[in-house]
Every structure is written in structure tokens, then in C-alpha cells.
Motif scaffolding. Structure first.
Motif, PDB file in Angstrom:
ATOM      1  N   ALA A  59      35.834 -64.786  -8.705  1.00 14.64           N
ATOM      2  CA  ALA A  59      36.838 -64.553  -9.748  1.00 14.64           C
ATOM      3  C   ALA A  59      36.240 -64.714 -11.142  1.00 14.64           C
ATOM      4  N   MET A  60      35.416 -65.750 -11.310  1.00 12.03           N
ATOM      5  CA  MET A  60      34.783 -65.948 -12.611  1.00 12.03           C
ATOM      6  C   MET A  60      33.800 -64.822 -12.924  1.00 12.03           C
TER       7      MET A  60
ATOM      8  N   SER B 238      33.983 -61.750 -11.868  1.00 13.37           N
ATOM      9  CA  SER B 238      34.708 -60.514 -12.151  1.00 13.37           C
ATOM     10  C   SER B 238      35.250 -60.486 -13.572  1.00 13.37           C
ATOM     11  N   ILE B 239      35.340 -61.641 -14.203  1.00 18.24           N
ATOM     12  CA  ILE B 239      35.772 -61.685 -15.598  1.00 18.24           C
ATOM     13  C   ILE B 239      34.576 -61.606 -16.546  1.00 18.24           C
ATOM     14  N   VAL B 240      33.490 -62.296 -16.227  1.00 20.48           N
ATOM     15  CA  VAL B 240      32.358 -62.413 -17.131  1.00 20.48           C
ATOM     16  C   VAL B 240      31.450 -61.179 -17.100  1.00 20.48           C
TER      17      VAL B 240
ATOM     18  N   PRO C  15      31.922 -57.820 -16.612  1.00 25.42           N
ATOM     19  CA  PRO C  15      32.259 -56.672 -17.474  1.00 25.42           C
ATOM     20  C   PRO C  15      32.076 -56.958 -18.959  1.00 25.42           C
ATOM     21  N   ILE C  16      32.291 -58.186 -19.364  1.00 23.31           N
ATOM     22  CA  ILE C  16      32.087 -58.536 -20.771  1.00 23.31           C
ATOM     23  C   ILE C  16      30.590 -58.535 -21.099  1.00 23.31           C
TER      24      ILE C  16
END
Length: 57
Positions: free
Chosen positions: A46-47, A49-51, A53-54
Motif C-alpha cells: 500500500a505504501m 503504491s502511493i510513493v 507514482p510520485i
């Protein structure tokens, strides 16, 4: 690399270690919920999948 970038990377590394470990420990203390490894791996996914793309942007 600037000092600010290095500081952010260190804090992200700490978060990637601390958060899944804490969740896995909580799952270990309450085994009826889920297996600790499943919770830890799900937290890392989950972490990431957030970091990711950024970071790619």
C-alpha cells in the motif's frame, strides 16, 4: 543531492520499516484477525503504491 532530499529519503525509509513492523506486531498480538506477514506485506504494498507514482513523476 541536497540535504532536504536526503532527509526526506531517510524519513521515507524509516516509515517503510516502522509502519509495516508495527502493523505486523499488532497482527501478531491479535492472531484471529490476520497473519502478521500478510499484514506487513500488505502495508508495504500500500505504501509503495502511493510513493512509486510520485517518485516516477
Amino acid at each position: 543531492m541536497s540535504t532536504l532530499v536526503l532527509l526526506v529519503l531517510v524519513l521515507l525509509a524509516l516509515a517503510f520499516v516502522l509502519v509495516p513492523s508495527a502493523l505486523a506486531y499488532l497482527a501478531y498480538r491479535h492472531p484471529a484477525a490476520r497473519g502478521p506477514m500478510t499484514v506487513g506485506i500488505a502495508a508495504v504494498a500500500a505504501m509503495a503504491s502511493i510513493v512509486v507514482p510520485i517518485a516516477v513523476r
